[in-house]
Design a protein around this motif. Structure first.
Motif, PDB file in Angstrom:
ATOM      1  N   VAL A  60       0.367  -1.533  14.846  1.00 36.39           N
ATOM      2  CA  VAL A  60       0.040  -0.124  14.652  1.00 36.39           C
ATOM      3  C   VAL A  60       0.588   0.278  13.294  1.00 36.39           C
ATOM      4  N   ALA A  61      -0.287   0.881  12.503  1.00 34.24           N
ATOM      5  CA  ALA A  61       0.102   1.338  11.172  1.00 34.24           C
ATOM      6  C   ALA A  61      -0.332   2.790  11.014  1.00 34.24           C
ATOM      7  N   THR A  62       0.419   3.519  10.230  1.00 32.70           N
ATOM      8  CA  THR A  62       0.047   4.898   9.930  1.00 32.70           C
ATOM      9  C   THR A  62      -0.575   4.940   8.546  1.00 32.70           C
ATOM     10  N   SER A  92       0.837  -1.195   0.000  1.00 28.72           N
ATOM     11  CA  SER A  92       0.000   0.000   0.000  1.00 28.72           C
ATOM     12  C   SER A  92       0.870   1.242   0.000  1.00 28.72           C
ATOM     13  N   GLU A  93       0.411   2.253  -0.718  1.00 30.05           N
ATOM     14  CA  GLU A  93       1.103   3.534  -0.691  1.00 30.05           C
ATOM     15  C   GLU A  93       0.566   4.431   0.415  1.00 30.05           C
ATOM     16  N   LYS A  94      -0.579   4.071   1.004  1.00 32.50           N
ATOM     17  CA  LYS A  94      -1.228   4.926   1.999  1.00 32.50           C
ATOM     18  C   LYS A  94      -1.204   4.359   3.417  1.00 32.50           C
ATOM     19  N   VAL A  95      -0.775   3.109   3.582  1.00 23.23           N
ATOM     20  CA  VAL A  95      -0.745   2.481   4.902  1.00 23.23           C
ATOM     21  C   VAL A  95       0.623   1.842   5.100  1.00 23.23           C
ATOM     22  N   THR A  96       1.262   2.165   6.239  1.00 21.38           N
ATOM     23  CA  THR A  96       2.592   1.651   6.550  1.00 21.38           C
ATOM     24  C   THR A  96       2.606   1.065   7.952  1.00 21.38           C
ATOM     25  N   VAL A  97       3.079  -0.166   8.093  1.00 22.04           N
ATOM     26  CA  VAL A  97       3.208  -0.794   9.409  1.00 22.04           C
ATOM     27  C   VAL A  97       4.333  -0.104  10.169  1.00 22.04           C
ATOM     28  N   GLU A  98       4.027   0.341  11.394  1.00 28.00           N
ATOM     29  CA  GLU A  98       5.006   1.039  12.220  1.00 28.00           C
ATOM     30  C   GLU A  98       5.513   0.191  13.389  1.00 28.00           C
ATOM     31  N   ASP A  99       4.617  -0.595  14.004  1.00 22.47           N
ATOM     32  CA  ASP A  99       4.985  -1.310  15.226  1.00 22.47           C
ATOM     33  C   ASP A  99       4.213  -2.620  15.313  1.00 22.47           C
ATOM     34  N   VAL A 100       4.883  -3.674  15.772  1.00 21.81           N
ATOM     35  CA  VAL A 100       4.268  -4.987  15.966  1.00 21.81           C
ATOM     36  C   VAL A 100       4.685  -5.491  17.337  1.00 21.81           C
TER      37      VAL A 100
END
Length: 176
Positions: free
Chosen positions: A91-93, A73-81
């Motif tokens: 948590v994703a932004t 995805s260009e609009k959703v990025t995984v930040e923390d697992v």
């Protein structure tokens, strides 16, 4: 996620204060560096982190490779697992708050999770669900849950991608 960090940090501080009090009152200089208060790794050398329970939660998840959990995805990025008990918290932004746009971006969720789950049996034995929180500028936009049974069925070809995403949609909580 911040609440969990605050609670864990305050628990470690309280344990340290209490350990200091009991030591002062009894005059007992026994080894307090056994790692039981979460501040040390148990080797008595102080090489652990201040929050070993969190570092344990970010270390190993059986049958899962967190580095492979990347959304297409260009609009959703995984930040923390993180793993807590039998749940994984992700948590994703996101750059959008529109639920339909988000679900369109999440269409690759099945294949993306399939790539990260390296051993479905070990993963299913260790984890019941994967809770996702999508945030924009620190505020929750959406949350949803993936039941590990669905992920396993998808990986084994017993469920197609459309059915998998329908289950995910049913769990969605849109804060927008």
């Amino acid at each position: 996620m911040e609440r969990r960090k605050i609670l864990l940090g305050s628990g470690a501080t309280l344990a340290t204060v209490l350990a200091g009090c009991s030591s002062d009152e009894t005059g007992d200089e026994s080894n307090q560096n056994d790692g039981s208060d979460g501040s040390l790794n148990g080797d008595g050398n102080g090489n652990g982190s201040d929050d070993s329970s969190e570092s344990d939660n970010t270390a190993d998840i059986p049958g899962f490779d967190r580095d492979k959990l990347k959304l297409d995805s260009e609009k959703v990025t995984v930040e923390d697992v993180n793993k807590a008990a039998k749940e994984i918290d992700v948590v994703a932004t996101t750059t959008t708050t529109d639920p339909e746009t988000l679900f369109a971006e999440l269409e690759s969720l099945g294949p993306d999770m399939k790539r990260a789950i390296t051993d479905p049996e070990a993963f299913a034995a260790a984890v019941d669900s994967v809770a996702w929180v999508l945030e924009k500028d620190g505020a929750m936009v959406m949350s949803f849950t993936v039941d590990v049974a669905w992920a396993t069925e998808y990986i084994n070809g017993e469920m197609d991608q459309a059915e998998f995403m329908e289950h995910v949609r049913e769990t969605a909580d849109k804060s927008h």
